[in-house]
Scaffold this active site. Sequence first.
Site, PDB file in Angstrom:
ATOM      1  CG  ASN A  54     -10.986  -4.352  -4.484  1.00 23.58           C
ATOM      2  OD1 ASN A  54      -9.789  -4.598  -4.309  1.00 23.58           O
ATOM      3  ND2 ASN A  54     -11.455  -3.937  -5.643  1.00 23.58           N
ATOM      4  CB  CYS A 101      -3.305  -4.113  -7.736  1.00 30.76           C
ATOM      5  SG  CYS A 101      -2.385  -2.902  -6.777  1.00 30.76           S
ATOM      6  N   GLY A 114     -13.571   5.980 -13.169  1.00 29.18           N
ATOM      7  CA  GLY A 114     -12.359   6.587 -13.698  1.00 29.18           C
ATOM      8  C   GLY A 114     -12.593   8.070 -13.908  1.00 29.18           C
ATOM      9  N   GLY A 124       0.056  -0.273  -2.526  1.00 23.12           N
ATOM     10  CA  GLY A 124       0.575  -1.638  -2.471  1.00 23.12           C
ATOM     11  C   GLY A 124      -0.237  -2.542  -1.565  1.00 23.12           C
TER      12      GLY A 124
HETATM   13  C1  LIG Z   1      -5.216   5.649  -3.154  1.00 26.13           C
HETATM   14  C2  LIG Z   1      -5.902   4.651  -4.045  1.00 26.13           C
HETATM   15  C3  LIG Z   1      -5.955   3.308  -3.658  1.00 26.13           C
HETATM   16  C4  LIG Z   1      -6.574   2.359  -4.468  1.00 26.13           C
HETATM   17  N1  LIG Z   1      -6.646   1.067  -4.035  1.00 26.13           N
HETATM   18  C5  LIG Z   1      -7.320   0.138  -4.791  1.00 26.13           C
HETATM   19  C6  LIG Z   1      -7.487  -1.197  -4.326  1.00 26.13           C
HETATM   20  O1  LIG Z   1      -7.069  -1.572  -3.221  1.00 26.13           O
HETATM   21  N2  LIG Z   1      -8.152  -2.090  -5.144  1.00 26.13           N
HETATM   22  C7  LIG Z   1      -8.667  -1.704  -6.358  1.00 26.13           C
HETATM   23  O2  LIG Z   1      -9.272  -2.527  -7.050  1.00 26.13           O
HETATM   24  N3  LIG Z   1      -8.529  -0.435  -6.809  1.00 26.13           N
HETATM   25  C8  LIG Z   1      -7.873   0.495  -6.059  1.00 26.13           C
HETATM   26  N4  LIG Z   1      -7.766   1.806  -6.513  1.00 26.13           N
HETATM   27  C9  LIG Z   1      -8.338   2.159  -7.822  1.00 26.13           C
HETATM   28  C10 LIG Z   1      -9.724   2.806  -7.688  1.00 26.13           C
HETATM   29  O3  LIG Z   1     -10.636   1.941  -7.054  1.00 26.13           O
HETATM   30  C11 LIG Z   1     -10.276   3.245  -9.062  1.00 26.13           C
HETATM   31  O4  LIG Z   1     -10.342   2.113  -9.891  1.00 26.13           O
HETATM   32  C12 LIG Z   1      -9.406   4.274  -9.744  1.00 26.13           C
HETATM   33  O5  LIG Z   1      -8.863   5.166  -8.810  1.00 26.13           O
HETATM   34  C13 LIG Z   1     -10.134   5.081 -10.831  1.00 26.13           C
HETATM   35  O6  LIG Z   1     -11.213   5.846 -10.297  1.00 26.13           O
HETATM   36  P1  LIG Z   1     -11.088   7.409  -9.885  1.00 26.13           P
HETATM   37  O7  LIG Z   1     -10.475   8.141 -11.037  1.00 26.13           O
HETATM   38  O8  LIG Z   1     -12.487   7.830  -9.545  1.00 26.13           O
HETATM   39  O9  LIG Z   1     -10.198   7.444  -8.692  1.00 26.13           O
HETATM   40  C14 LIG Z   1      -7.138   2.765  -5.703  1.00 26.13           C
HETATM   41  C15 LIG Z   1      -7.074   4.103  -6.094  1.00 26.13           C
HETATM   42  C16 LIG Z   1      -6.482   5.052  -5.285  1.00 26.13           C
HETATM   43  C17 LIG Z   1      -6.446   6.480  -5.725  1.00 26.13           C
END
Ligand SMILES: Cc1cc2nc3c(=O)[nH]c(=O)nc-3n(C[C@H](O)[C@H](O)[C@H](O)COP(=O)(O)O)c2cc1C
Lengths: 253, 303
Positions: free
Chosen positions: B99, B128, B242, B72
Site C-alpha cells: 500500500n 487517505c 469496510g 497520518g
Molecule cells: C488504524 C488504521 C490505519 C489505516 N491505515 C491505512 C493506510 O495506511 N492505507 C490505507 O489505504 N488504508 C488505511 N486504513 C483503512 C483500511 O485499510 C480500510 O480501508 C478501512 O479501515 C475500512 O475497513 P474496516 O472497516 O474493515 O476497517 C487504515 C484503517 C485503520 C483503522
Amino acid sequence: MKDLKATVKSNERIAENIYSLTVTLPESAGEIHGGQFVNISTGDSSHLLRRPLGVAKVEGNDVTVCYQIKGSGTQNLATLSSGASVNILLPLGNGFNISGYKNVAVIGGGVGVFPLVATVREHCKNINFYTYVGFRNKSAVCLLDELEKSKTLTVVTDDGSYGKKGNAVEAFFADAANVKADAIIACGPPVMLKVLKTEMQKRNVKTPCLVSLEERMGCGLGACLVCVCKKHDGQNARVCKDGPVFDIDEVEL
Amino acid sequence: MAELQVEICGVKLKNPVIAASGTFGFGREYNEVYDISVLGGISTKGMTVEPRLGNPVPRIAEGKSVILNAVGLQNPSADYFIKNDLAFLKSKGIAIIANVAGKTLDDYGAICAKLDGLVDFVELNISCPNVKAGGMAFGIKPESIAEVTRVSKSSLKKTPLMVKLSPNVESIPLNAQAAQKGGADCISLINTLTGMAIDLEKRKPVIANNTGGVSGAGIKPVALRMVYEAAHSVDIPVIGMGGITSGTDALEFMLAGARAVQVGTANFTDVNAMPRIIAEMNAWLDSHGVKDINEIVNTLKLN
Ligand SMILES: Cc1cc2nc3c(=O)[nH]c(=O)nc-3n(C[C@H](O)[C@H](O)[C@H](O)COP(=O)(O)O)c2cc1C
Ligand SMILES: Cc1cc2nc3c(=O)[nH]c(=O)nc-3n(C[C@H](O)[C@H](O)[C@H](O)COP(=O)(O)OP(=O)(O)OC[C@H]3O[C@@H](n4cnc5c(N)ncnc54)[C@H](O)[C@@H]3O)c2cc1C
Ligand code: FES
C-alpha cells in the site's frame, strides 16, 4: 501472547468508582510480569476496541485487573458478574524489568497504582520496595494490603483526607534523603510523570527510572501505530509493544 | 471443504481474505498470535518514499460500532520495507500487497518503480483522509484519479496495480471508471469515511488531528453499496472492504461483486478475526452446497 475466553470470577467495587476484576483463564497465558497489561473486551459488542488494563495480580490462571470507571467501556465492565465471559489478550507490553536491583522506590498516582501492585508482589522477596502512592481522597484509597509487602509504604491524598496531604512525587522527594534507591519505578497520570522528570532533573537525581505510559490503543500488539509516544531521538515508540514501560530519559513526557 | 482459492490479475490467493492496510502492520505482530500463512494476503501499512512520523496523538477514538483513526501514514519508508520485511512476508506464501501513498505524482511514480516486480500488487492509496500529503487530493475527482493511476502504472512493468478508492467522493462509478481508464488492473474500496468524535467535557475533538477516518462494523452498509456500484461500473476485479467482521459479511461483499475482501478494524476487536472469517466462509459455503467460492461472486439478485 494469547487471546483467551476467560470467565469472570469476581468483579467487586474496592473504592469509589474503582473495581477489581478477577478472571480465570482456560489455560496458562505463560509468564506475566508486573507492568504488563491485558486488552479486554468490555462485554458490549458495540465497542470495537478492547480496553488496555494493567495486570494487578496473577495467581495461577487467575488474573486480576483493577479499573476506574471512566467512560462507557469501563461502565459496562462493571456490570459483568461472576460466570460472565470476556475475551482477553495477554500478556502485552514489556513490564518493569528491575531484576538485579536491591532497593527500588515505587511512585504511583491514582489508577497508576494498580500495575505497580503486580510488580511489588512479583519482586518483594528479592527487592526492598519504598512505596509512595497518592490518591484523590480517602474514598479512592485501595489495594494498600497488597502494597504492605513493601519495606515502607507512604500514602498521601490530594486533600489530606487519608495520610498526609500531597502527591506521591512530593512524598518521595521528602523522603529521598533517607532512602538509597538504586532504581525508581513510576506509573500515574501524565502530569505526575512530567513533574517527576522535572524534579529529577532539577535535583540532579541520576537514579535509573522506569515509567509506565498510557495512550489510546487500537490493536494493542504493535501493528497499527496508533499508540505512539515521542522519543528524544526524534523517533516514535509504540506504547503497547515497545512499552508501556520506558526509561524516563528516553521519552518526551 | 469448499474451494476458496481466487485469482486476481493472474495472482492466486489461497482464499479471498486479505488483511487491510494499516491495521496489520507488516504482519509480524499478528504472526506471534497465529501463523499468518493461513491468510489470502496482506496489504501493508501505507508506505511513502521517505520515512514519516505521522500525526500527533491521540490517533484513535471510538463510536458505537465504529472507530475513527488519524495515524497520518507513519511508516519507515518503502526502502526499509523492502530491506527488512519483504523476505518475511514472502516466506509466508501469501499475496503481498504494497500500500503506497505520496505527495506528488512523481512520488507515486518513484515508489511504484521501487516496488515493481517485488510484490504481488501495488495498492495506490489516493484516499487517505488523514494527511494533507496523503494522496487525498488525487482521490476525489475522476480526472486526477486517472492521472495518478496512469503515472503509477507507467512505473509498474511487472506488478499489477490496485487503486484504492475513497468513499468521500461524489461518484463511485465515475471514479472507478477513471481508475480503469488510467490503467488500473483492479480496484479496492472503501477507505475510511471522514468523521469526528467530540469530547464534550473538554469541548474538543478526541483525535489530535480533529477529524479521523471512520471504519468498523458500522460502515458496512455504505461499503456494500459502494462495492456494488464499483463492481457494476468496471470490468476489472474489485476487492471489497469496510466493516467486515464475519464470514457472512465477507460473502455479502462477494455477492455484491467483490472477488476478494480485506479485513481491518475487526482485527482489533478479535485478533483471530481473519482465520475465524475464513472458517465461517467455508462453513456457510458447505452448508449451502456451494463447491467453489467463485460461483457466488457477483450473483446478487436485485429486487
Ligand atoms: C488504524 C488504521 C490505519 C489505516 N491505515 C491505512 C493506510 O495506511 N492505507 C490505507 O489505504 N488504508 C488505511 N486504513 C483503512 C483500511 O485499510 C480500510 O480501508 C478501512 O479501515 C475500512 O475497513 P474496516 O472497516 O474493515 O476497517 C487504515 C484503517 C485503520 C483503522
Ligand atoms: C497500558 C495501559 C494500562 C492501563 N492500566 C489501567 C489500569 O490498570 N486501571 C485503569 O483504571 N486504567 C488503566 N488504563 C487506562 C484505561 O485503559 C482507560 O481508562 C480505559 O480504556 C477507559 O475506557 P472507557 O471505555 O471507560 O472510556 P472511554 O473514554 O469511553 O473510552 C473510549 C476509548 O478511549 C480509550 N481510552 C480512554 N482513556 C484512556 C486512557 N487513559 N488510556 C488509554 N486508552 C484510553 C479507551 O480504551 C477506548 O478505546 C491503562 C491504559 C494503558 C494504555
Ligand atoms: S495499539 Fe496498535 S501499535 Fe499500539
